[in-house]
Motif scaffolding. Structure first.
Motif, PDB file in Angstrom:
ATOM      1  N   ARG A  58       0.728  -1.378   0.021  1.00  0.00           N
ATOM      2  CA  ARG A  58       0.121  -0.117   0.062  1.00  0.00           C
ATOM      3  C   ARG A  58       0.801   1.295   0.123  1.00  0.00           C
ATOM      4  O   ARG A  58       0.556   2.298  -0.625  1.00  0.00           O
ATOM      5  N   ALA A  59       1.908   1.167   0.785  1.00  0.00           N
ATOM      6  CA  ALA A  59       2.694   2.277   0.822  1.00  0.00           C
ATOM      7  C   ALA A  59       3.703   2.717  -0.498  1.00  0.00           C
ATOM      8  O   ALA A  59       3.673   3.782  -0.974  1.00  0.00           O
ATOM      9  N   ASP A  62       0.932   3.652  -3.004  1.00  0.00           N
ATOM     10  CA  ASP A  62       0.031   4.709  -2.176  1.00  0.00           C
ATOM     11  C   ASP A  62      -1.509   4.452  -2.567  1.00  0.00           C
ATOM     12  O   ASP A  62      -2.190   5.055  -3.271  1.00  0.00           O
ATOM     13  N   PRO A  64      -5.250   4.190  -2.199  1.00  0.00           N
ATOM     14  CA  PRO A  64      -6.195   4.920  -1.476  1.00  0.00           C
ATOM     15  C   PRO A  64      -6.851   3.959  -0.573  1.00  0.00           C
ATOM     16  O   PRO A  64      -7.091   2.796  -0.647  1.00  0.00           O
ATOM     17  N   ASP A  65      -7.432   4.613   0.735  1.00  0.00           N
ATOM     18  CA  ASP A  65      -7.966   3.587   1.672  1.00  0.00           C
ATOM     19  C   ASP A  65      -9.332   2.997   1.179  1.00  0.00           C
ATOM     20  O   ASP A  65      -9.825   2.147   1.803  1.00  0.00           O
ATOM     21  N   PRO A 181       5.868   4.475 -10.462  1.00  0.00           N
ATOM     22  CA  PRO A 181       4.304   4.768  -9.710  1.00  0.00           C
ATOM     23  C   PRO A 181       3.149   4.849 -10.695  1.00  0.00           C
ATOM     24  O   PRO A 181       3.296   5.009 -11.817  1.00  0.00           O
ATOM     25  N   ASP A 183      -1.226   5.878 -10.667  1.00  0.00           N
ATOM     26  CA  ASP A 183      -2.230   6.561  -9.710  1.00  0.00           C
ATOM     27  C   ASP A 183      -3.260   5.647  -9.568  1.00  0.00           C
ATOM     28  O   ASP A 183      -4.228   5.536 -10.539  1.00  0.00           O
ATOM     29  N   ARG A 255      11.206  -0.542  -0.872  1.00  0.00           N
ATOM     30  CA  ARG A 255      11.180   0.778  -0.054  1.00  0.00           C
ATOM     31  C   ARG A 255      12.513   1.113   0.184  1.00  0.00           C
ATOM     32  O   ARG A 255      12.805   2.267   0.312  1.00  0.00           O
TER      33      ARG A 255
END
Ligand SMILES: Cc1ncc(COP(=O)(O)O)c(C=O)c1O
Length: 360
Positions: A58-59, A62, A64-65, A181, A183, A255
Protein backbone atom coordinates in the motif's frame (compact mmCIF):
# COMPACT_ATOMS: atom_id res chain seq x y z
CA UNK A 1 28.61 -18.48 -6.09
CA UNK A 2 27.79 -17.31 -9.61
CA UNK A 3 24.46 -15.74 -10.36
CA UNK A 4 23.53 -15.57 -14.02
CA UNK A 5 22.07 -12.47 -15.64
CA UNK A 6 18.48 -13.68 -15.84
CA UNK A 7 16.30 -12.07 -18.52
CA UNK A 8 13.36 -14.42 -17.99
CA UNK A 9 9.86 -13.06 -18.68
CA UNK A 10 8.49 -14.96 -15.70
CA UNK A 11 9.00 -16.60 -13.33
CA UNK A 12 11.67 -13.95 -13.31
CA UNK A 13 14.69 -12.72 -11.41
CA UNK A 14 14.34 -11.97 -7.71
CA UNK A 15 16.62 -9.58 -5.82
CA UNK A 16 19.66 -11.43 -4.45
CA UNK A 17 19.18 -9.77 -1.04
CA UNK A 18 15.67 -11.24 -0.88
CA UNK A 19 16.88 -14.73 -1.77
CA UNK A 20 19.59 -14.47 0.89
CA UNK A 21 17.01 -13.43 3.48
CA UNK A 22 14.82 -16.40 2.48
CA UNK A 23 17.85 -18.66 2.83
CA UNK A 24 18.65 -17.29 6.28
CA UNK A 25 15.04 -17.72 7.41
CA UNK A 26 14.43 -21.02 5.69
CA UNK A 27 14.67 -23.70 8.34
CA UNK A 28 14.10 -21.57 11.42
CA UNK A 29 12.10 -18.39 10.96
CA UNK A 30 13.25 -15.87 13.57
CA UNK A 31 14.03 -18.48 16.19
CA UNK A 32 10.62 -20.13 16.04
CA UNK A 33 12.01 -23.53 15.09
CA UNK A 34 10.07 -23.87 11.84
CA UNK A 35 9.95 -22.37 8.39
CA UNK A 36 7.31 -19.96 7.07
CA UNK A 37 6.14 -22.80 4.80
CA UNK A 38 5.31 -24.92 7.83
CA UNK A 39 3.31 -22.50 9.98
CA UNK A 40 -0.42 -21.82 10.15
CA UNK A 41 -1.64 -18.95 8.02
CA UNK A 42 -3.83 -17.99 10.96
CA UNK A 43 -1.02 -17.91 13.54
CA UNK A 44 0.34 -14.66 14.94
CA UNK A 45 3.65 -14.92 13.08
CA UNK A 46 2.20 -15.37 9.63
CA UNK A 47 -0.54 -12.81 10.21
CA UNK A 48 2.21 -10.29 11.02
CA UNK A 49 4.10 -11.24 7.84
CA UNK A 50 0.91 -10.88 5.80
CA UNK A 51 -0.09 -7.54 7.30
CA UNK A 52 3.40 -6.09 6.87
CA UNK A 53 3.43 -7.16 3.21
CA UNK A 54 0.09 -5.48 2.59
CA UNK A 55 1.15 -2.30 4.40
CA UNK A 56 4.36 -2.10 2.38
CA UNK A 57 2.53 -2.68 -0.90
CA UNK A 58 0.00 0.00 0.00
CA UNK A 59 2.83 2.39 0.83
CA UNK A 60 4.70 1.64 -2.41
CA UNK A 61 1.66 2.18 -4.63
CA UNK A 62 0.06 4.79 -2.38
CA UNK A 63 -3.15 2.75 -2.48
CA UNK A 64 -6.14 4.89 -1.39
CA UNK A 65 -8.10 3.71 1.68
CA UNK A 66 -11.21 2.87 -0.38
CA UNK A 67 -9.34 0.06 -2.18
CA UNK A 68 -8.91 -3.50 -0.95
CA UNK A 69 -5.65 -5.34 -1.54
CA UNK A 70 -6.08 -9.09 -1.99
CA UNK A 71 -3.41 -11.79 -1.99
CA UNK A 72 -4.93 -14.62 -4.03
CA UNK A 73 -3.91 -17.71 -5.94
CA UNK A 74 -4.84 -18.91 -9.42
CA UNK A 75 -2.59 -16.59 -11.42
CA UNK A 76 -3.53 -13.59 -13.48
CA UNK A 77 -5.35 -16.02 -15.78
CA UNK A 78 -7.96 -16.75 -13.11
CA UNK A 79 -8.64 -13.01 -12.94
CA UNK A 80 -9.55 -13.11 -16.64
CA UNK A 81 -12.68 -14.94 -15.39
CA UNK A 82 -13.04 -13.35 -11.95
CA UNK A 83 -13.28 -9.82 -13.36
CA UNK A 84 -16.41 -10.41 -15.49
CA UNK A 85 -17.96 -12.64 -12.81
CA UNK A 86 -17.63 -9.89 -10.19
CA UNK A 87 -18.14 -6.76 -12.22
CA UNK A 88 -20.60 -7.65 -15.00
CA UNK A 89 -23.91 -9.40 -15.51
CA UNK A 90 -23.98 -12.28 -18.02
CA UNK A 91 -25.64 -10.13 -20.69
CA UNK A 92 -23.87 -6.91 -19.82
CA UNK A 93 -21.45 -5.24 -22.24
CA UNK A 94 -17.78 -5.16 -21.26
CA UNK A 95 -15.17 -3.27 -23.31
CA UNK A 96 -11.75 -4.75 -24.10
CA UNK A 97 -8.75 -3.25 -25.84
CA UNK A 98 -6.82 -5.82 -27.86
CA UNK A 99 -3.10 -5.02 -27.81
CA UNK A 100 -1.50 -8.47 -28.01
CA UNK A 101 -1.40 -12.03 -26.70
CA UNK A 102 -2.38 -11.38 -23.09
CA UNK A 103 -5.29 -9.09 -23.80
CA UNK A 104 -6.40 -11.73 -26.33
CA UNK A 105 -6.44 -14.35 -23.58
CA UNK A 106 -8.42 -12.07 -21.31
CA UNK A 107 -10.89 -11.47 -24.15
CA UNK A 108 -11.29 -15.21 -24.83
CA UNK A 109 -12.16 -15.87 -21.23
CA UNK A 110 -14.51 -12.89 -20.90
CA UNK A 111 -16.38 -13.98 -24.04
CA UNK A 112 -17.53 -17.06 -22.11
CA UNK A 113 -19.01 -14.87 -19.39
CA UNK A 114 -20.20 -11.52 -20.74
CA UNK A 115 -20.97 -9.61 -23.92
CA UNK A 116 -17.52 -8.49 -25.06
CA UNK A 117 -17.06 -5.42 -27.24
CA UNK A 118 -13.57 -5.03 -28.72
CA UNK A 119 -13.29 -1.28 -28.30
CA UNK A 120 -9.99 -1.10 -30.18
CA UNK A 121 -7.45 -3.47 -31.66
CA UNK A 122 -3.81 -3.08 -32.63
CA UNK A 123 -4.01 -5.98 -35.05
CA UNK A 124 -3.52 -3.61 -37.98
CA UNK A 125 0.05 -2.81 -36.88
CA UNK A 126 0.71 -6.43 -35.91
CA UNK A 127 0.50 -5.24 -32.28
CA UNK A 128 3.33 -2.74 -32.59
CA UNK A 129 1.34 0.15 -31.07
CA UNK A 130 -1.54 1.03 -28.75
CA UNK A 131 -4.60 2.51 -30.45
CA UNK A 132 -5.22 6.13 -29.38
CA UNK A 133 -7.95 6.26 -26.69
CA UNK A 134 -9.81 8.93 -28.71
CA UNK A 135 -10.43 6.22 -31.33
CA UNK A 136 -11.77 3.58 -28.94
CA UNK A 137 -15.37 2.61 -29.61
CA UNK A 138 -16.51 2.41 -25.98
CA UNK A 139 -19.92 1.23 -24.83
CA UNK A 140 -21.46 4.05 -22.74
CA UNK A 141 -22.98 1.70 -20.13
CA UNK A 142 -20.23 -0.96 -20.15
CA UNK A 143 -19.55 -2.69 -16.85
CA UNK A 144 -15.84 -1.89 -17.27
CA UNK A 145 -13.05 -1.23 -19.76
CA UNK A 146 -10.21 -3.78 -19.70
CA UNK A 147 -6.64 -3.16 -20.80
CA UNK A 148 -3.39 -5.07 -20.52
CA UNK A 149 -1.04 -2.37 -19.23
CA UNK A 150 2.04 -4.16 -20.55
CA UNK A 151 1.99 -6.93 -23.12
CA UNK A 152 4.76 -9.22 -21.87
CA UNK A 153 5.18 -11.02 -25.19
CA UNK A 154 4.85 -8.12 -27.63
CA UNK A 155 6.67 -5.56 -25.48
CA UNK A 156 3.98 -2.89 -25.85
CA UNK A 157 3.18 -0.74 -22.81
CA UNK A 158 0.68 1.96 -21.86
CA UNK A 159 2.76 4.93 -20.70
CA UNK A 160 -0.40 6.87 -19.92
CA UNK A 161 -3.79 5.54 -18.95
CA UNK A 162 -7.07 6.64 -20.52
CA UNK A 163 -9.81 8.41 -18.62
CA UNK A 164 -12.86 6.15 -18.86
CA UNK A 165 -15.13 8.46 -16.84
CA UNK A 166 -17.58 6.63 -14.61
CA UNK A 167 -16.91 3.26 -16.28
CA UNK A 168 -14.28 1.45 -14.15
CA UNK A 169 -10.90 0.91 -15.83
CA UNK A 170 -9.55 -2.60 -15.19
CA UNK A 171 -5.88 -3.32 -15.87
CA UNK A 172 -3.83 -6.48 -16.08
CA UNK A 173 -0.57 -5.13 -14.67
CA UNK A 174 1.18 -8.49 -14.34
CA UNK A 175 4.39 -7.42 -16.05
CA UNK A 176 4.55 -3.73 -15.15
CA UNK A 177 3.28 -3.41 -11.58
CA UNK A 178 5.85 -1.81 -9.25
CA UNK A 179 8.08 -0.73 -12.13
CA UNK A 180 7.01 2.91 -11.62
CA UNK A 181 4.43 4.89 -9.64
CA UNK A 182 0.81 4.62 -10.82
CA UNK A 183 -2.23 6.56 -9.71
CA UNK A 184 -4.35 3.70 -8.37
CA UNK A 185 -7.40 5.99 -8.15
CA UNK A 186 -7.59 5.98 -11.98
CA UNK A 187 -8.57 2.29 -11.83
CA UNK A 188 -11.53 0.32 -10.63
CA UNK A 189 -9.40 -2.80 -10.40
CA UNK A 190 -5.78 -3.81 -10.96
CA UNK A 191 -4.57 -7.38 -11.01
CA UNK A 192 -1.13 -8.93 -11.40
CA UNK A 193 0.42 -12.37 -11.28
CA UNK A 194 3.37 -12.22 -8.91
CA UNK A 195 6.07 -13.95 -10.89
CA UNK A 196 7.60 -10.88 -12.54
CA UNK A 197 7.97 -7.88 -10.24
CA UNK A 198 6.35 -9.16 -7.04
CA UNK A 199 7.76 -12.55 -6.07
CA UNK A 200 7.45 -16.25 -6.85
CA UNK A 201 4.60 -17.73 -8.88
CA UNK A 202 1.52 -18.89 -7.02
CA UNK A 203 0.39 -15.48 -5.80
CA UNK A 204 -1.85 -12.96 -7.54
CA UNK A 205 -2.44 -9.44 -6.31
CA UNK A 206 -5.84 -7.79 -6.82
CA UNK A 207 -6.38 -4.14 -5.90
CA UNK A 208 -10.08 -3.37 -6.11
CA UNK A 209 -12.18 -0.30 -5.27
CA UNK A 210 -14.60 -1.10 -2.48
CA UNK A 211 -17.81 -0.26 -4.40
CA UNK A 212 -16.94 -2.98 -6.95
CA UNK A 213 -16.93 -5.73 -4.31
CA UNK A 214 -20.07 -7.61 -3.33
CA UNK A 215 -21.80 -7.73 -6.71
CA UNK A 216 -20.62 -11.10 -8.06
CA UNK A 217 -23.30 -12.71 -10.15
CA UNK A 218 -25.32 -15.60 -8.69
CA UNK A 219 -23.52 -18.91 -9.01
CA UNK A 220 -19.99 -17.43 -8.81
CA UNK A 221 -17.77 -19.95 -6.99
CA UNK A 222 -16.67 -18.59 -3.61
CA UNK A 223 -13.00 -18.61 -4.56
CA UNK A 224 -13.71 -16.40 -7.57
CA UNK A 225 -15.85 -13.95 -5.61
CA UNK A 226 -13.91 -11.00 -4.17
CA UNK A 227 -16.37 -10.45 -1.29
CA UNK A 228 -15.49 -13.53 0.81
CA UNK A 229 -11.80 -12.82 0.25
CA UNK A 230 -12.20 -9.21 1.40
CA UNK A 231 -14.19 -10.36 4.42
CA UNK A 232 -11.55 -12.92 5.36
CA UNK A 233 -8.41 -10.89 4.70
CA UNK A 234 -7.51 -13.06 1.66
CA UNK A 235 -7.74 -16.11 3.92
CA UNK A 236 -11.07 -17.55 2.85
CA UNK A 237 -8.99 -20.65 2.22
CA UNK A 238 -5.29 -21.34 2.71
CA UNK A 239 -3.40 -18.65 0.82
CA UNK A 240 -0.02 -19.20 -0.92
CA UNK A 241 1.83 -18.37 2.29
CA UNK A 242 5.41 -18.79 1.15
CA UNK A 243 4.90 -16.65 -1.97
CA UNK A 244 3.14 -14.02 0.14
CA UNK A 245 6.08 -13.93 2.58
CA UNK A 246 8.64 -13.56 -0.24
CA UNK A 247 6.50 -10.86 -1.88
CA UNK A 248 6.67 -9.05 1.46
CA UNK A 249 10.47 -9.22 1.37
CA UNK A 250 10.43 -7.84 -2.20
CA UNK A 251 8.18 -4.95 -1.10
CA UNK A 252 10.54 -4.15 1.78
CA UNK A 253 13.50 -4.32 -0.64
CA UNK A 254 11.74 -1.91 -3.02
CA UNK A 255 11.14 0.54 -0.19
CA UNK A 256 14.85 0.33 0.70
CA UNK A 257 15.73 1.13 -2.93
CA UNK A 258 13.77 4.38 -2.62
CA UNK A 259 10.34 3.16 -3.70
CA UNK A 260 8.76 3.33 -7.11
CA UNK A 261 10.04 6.79 -8.08
CA UNK A 262 13.59 5.50 -7.71
CA UNK A 263 12.73 2.27 -9.54
CA UNK A 264 11.13 4.20 -12.40
CA UNK A 265 14.30 6.21 -12.88
CA UNK A 266 16.44 3.07 -13.02
CA UNK A 267 13.96 1.18 -15.20
CA UNK A 268 13.65 4.00 -17.69
CA UNK A 269 17.44 4.28 -17.92
CA UNK A 270 17.88 0.50 -18.38
CA UNK A 271 15.25 0.37 -21.12
CA UNK A 272 16.51 3.52 -22.88
CA UNK A 273 20.06 2.22 -23.18
CA UNK A 274 18.94 -1.17 -24.49
CA UNK A 275 16.59 0.36 -27.09
CA UNK A 276 19.34 2.82 -28.09
CA UNK A 277 21.75 -0.08 -28.65
CA UNK A 278 19.15 -1.76 -30.86
CA UNK A 279 18.20 1.39 -32.78
CA UNK A 280 21.77 2.51 -33.46
CA UNK A 281 22.72 -0.84 -35.02
CA UNK A 282 21.79 -2.10 -38.46
CA UNK A 283 21.88 -5.63 -37.13
CA UNK A 284 19.20 -5.58 -34.39
CA UNK A 285 15.65 -4.41 -34.72
CA UNK A 286 12.74 -3.81 -32.33
CA UNK A 287 9.33 -4.12 -33.97
CA UNK A 288 7.49 -1.85 -31.50
CA UNK A 289 6.72 1.80 -32.32
CA UNK A 290 9.05 3.81 -30.00
CA UNK A 291 6.40 5.64 -27.95
CA UNK A 292 4.75 2.34 -26.94
CA UNK A 293 7.88 0.38 -26.07
CA UNK A 294 7.83 -1.49 -22.78
CA UNK A 295 10.27 -0.66 -20.00
CA UNK A 296 10.07 -4.26 -18.82
CA UNK A 297 10.06 -6.56 -21.89
CA UNK A 298 12.29 -5.66 -24.81
CA UNK A 299 11.71 -7.79 -27.91
CA UNK A 300 14.27 -7.65 -30.72
CA UNK A 301 15.26 -9.58 -33.80
CA UNK A 302 18.59 -10.22 -35.48
CA UNK A 303 19.14 -9.25 -39.12
CA UNK A 304 19.29 -12.95 -40.00
CA UNK A 305 17.26 -15.37 -37.89
CA UNK A 306 19.64 -18.17 -38.90
CA UNK A 307 21.97 -16.56 -36.31
CA UNK A 308 19.47 -16.84 -33.43
CA UNK A 309 20.87 -20.13 -32.17
CA UNK A 310 24.45 -18.88 -32.13
CA UNK A 311 23.33 -15.66 -30.41
CA UNK A 312 21.57 -17.57 -27.65
CA UNK A 313 24.38 -20.09 -27.20
CA UNK A 314 26.97 -17.31 -26.92
CA UNK A 315 24.78 -15.42 -24.48
CA UNK A 316 24.39 -18.46 -22.30
CA UNK A 317 28.13 -19.05 -22.32
CA UNK A 318 28.57 -15.46 -21.16
CA UNK A 319 26.11 -16.04 -18.27
CA UNK A 320 23.03 -14.44 -19.85
CA UNK A 321 19.95 -16.62 -19.65
CA UNK A 322 16.41 -16.72 -21.03
CA UNK A 323 16.79 -14.32 -23.94
CA UNK A 324 14.79 -16.43 -26.39
CA UNK A 325 11.64 -14.67 -27.58
CA UNK A 326 8.25 -16.21 -26.89
CA UNK A 327 7.52 -19.21 -29.13
CA UNK A 328 4.63 -17.32 -30.72
CA UNK A 329 6.82 -14.46 -32.03
CA UNK A 330 10.39 -15.81 -32.21
CA UNK A 331 13.46 -13.56 -32.07
CA UNK A 332 14.78 -12.41 -28.71
CA UNK A 333 13.24 -10.84 -25.66
CA UNK A 334 15.09 -9.32 -22.73
CA UNK A 335 12.87 -8.95 -19.69
CA UNK A 336 14.46 -6.34 -17.47
CA UNK A 337 12.27 -6.26 -14.39
CA UNK A 338 13.10 -4.46 -11.14
CA UNK A 339 15.38 -7.24 -9.91
CA UNK A 340 17.52 -7.30 -13.09
CA UNK A 341 20.42 -5.01 -12.23
CA UNK A 342 21.59 -2.29 -14.60
CA UNK A 343 24.91 -4.17 -14.84
CA UNK A 344 23.04 -7.06 -16.50
CA UNK A 345 21.69 -4.71 -19.16
CA UNK A 346 25.20 -3.29 -19.68
CA UNK A 347 26.56 -6.83 -20.07
CA UNK A 348 23.84 -7.66 -22.59
CA UNK A 349 24.59 -4.55 -24.66
CA UNK A 350 28.33 -5.39 -24.66
CA UNK A 351 27.54 -8.92 -25.78
CA UNK A 352 25.16 -7.72 -28.52
CA UNK A 353 27.80 -5.35 -29.86
CA UNK A 354 30.54 -7.97 -29.90
CA UNK A 355 28.18 -10.52 -31.54
CA UNK A 356 27.34 -7.98 -34.22
CA UNK A 357 31.06 -7.35 -34.86
CA UNK A 358 31.76 -11.02 -35.34
CA UNK A 359 28.57 -11.93 -37.25
CA UNK A 360 27.23 -8.69 -38.74
C1 LIG B 1 0.46 -9.65 -18.95
C2 LIG B 1 0.17 -11.04 -18.45
N1 LIG B 1 -1.08 -11.35 -18.10
C3 LIG B 1 -1.40 -12.57 -17.65
C4 LIG B 1 -0.45 -13.56 -17.54
C5 LIG B 1 -0.87 -14.92 -17.05
O1 LIG B 1 -0.40 -15.04 -15.76
P1 LIG B 1 -0.55 -16.41 -14.93
O2 LIG B 1 0.40 -17.36 -15.56
O3 LIG B 1 -0.14 -15.95 -13.56
O4 LIG B 1 -1.95 -16.84 -15.00
C6 LIG B 1 0.86 -13.29 -17.89
C7 LIG B 1 1.89 -14.34 -17.76
O5 LIG B 1 3.01 -14.23 -18.16
C8 LIG B 1 1.18 -12.00 -18.37
O6 LIG B 1 2.43 -11.69 -18.73
Amino acid sequence: MTRAHNFSAGPAALPLEVLEQVQADLTDYQGQGLSVMEMSHRGKTFVEIAERAEADLRALLDVPDNYHVLFLSGGASLQFAAVPLNLAGAEQAVDYVHTGSWSAKAIDEAQKLASVNIAASAEGSNFAHIPAPEEWRLTPDAAYVHICANETIGGVEFHQFPDTGTVPLVADMSSTILSRPVDVSQFGLIYAGAQKNIGPAGLTIVIVRDDLVGHARAGTPSLLDYAPQVKNGSMYNTPPTFSWYIAGLVFAWLRQQGGLTAMAEINQRKAAKLYAAIDTSNFYQCPVVPEFRSWMNVPFTLADDALDKAFLAGAEEAGMLNLKGHRSVGGMRASIYNAVPEAAVDALIDYMQSFEKSHG
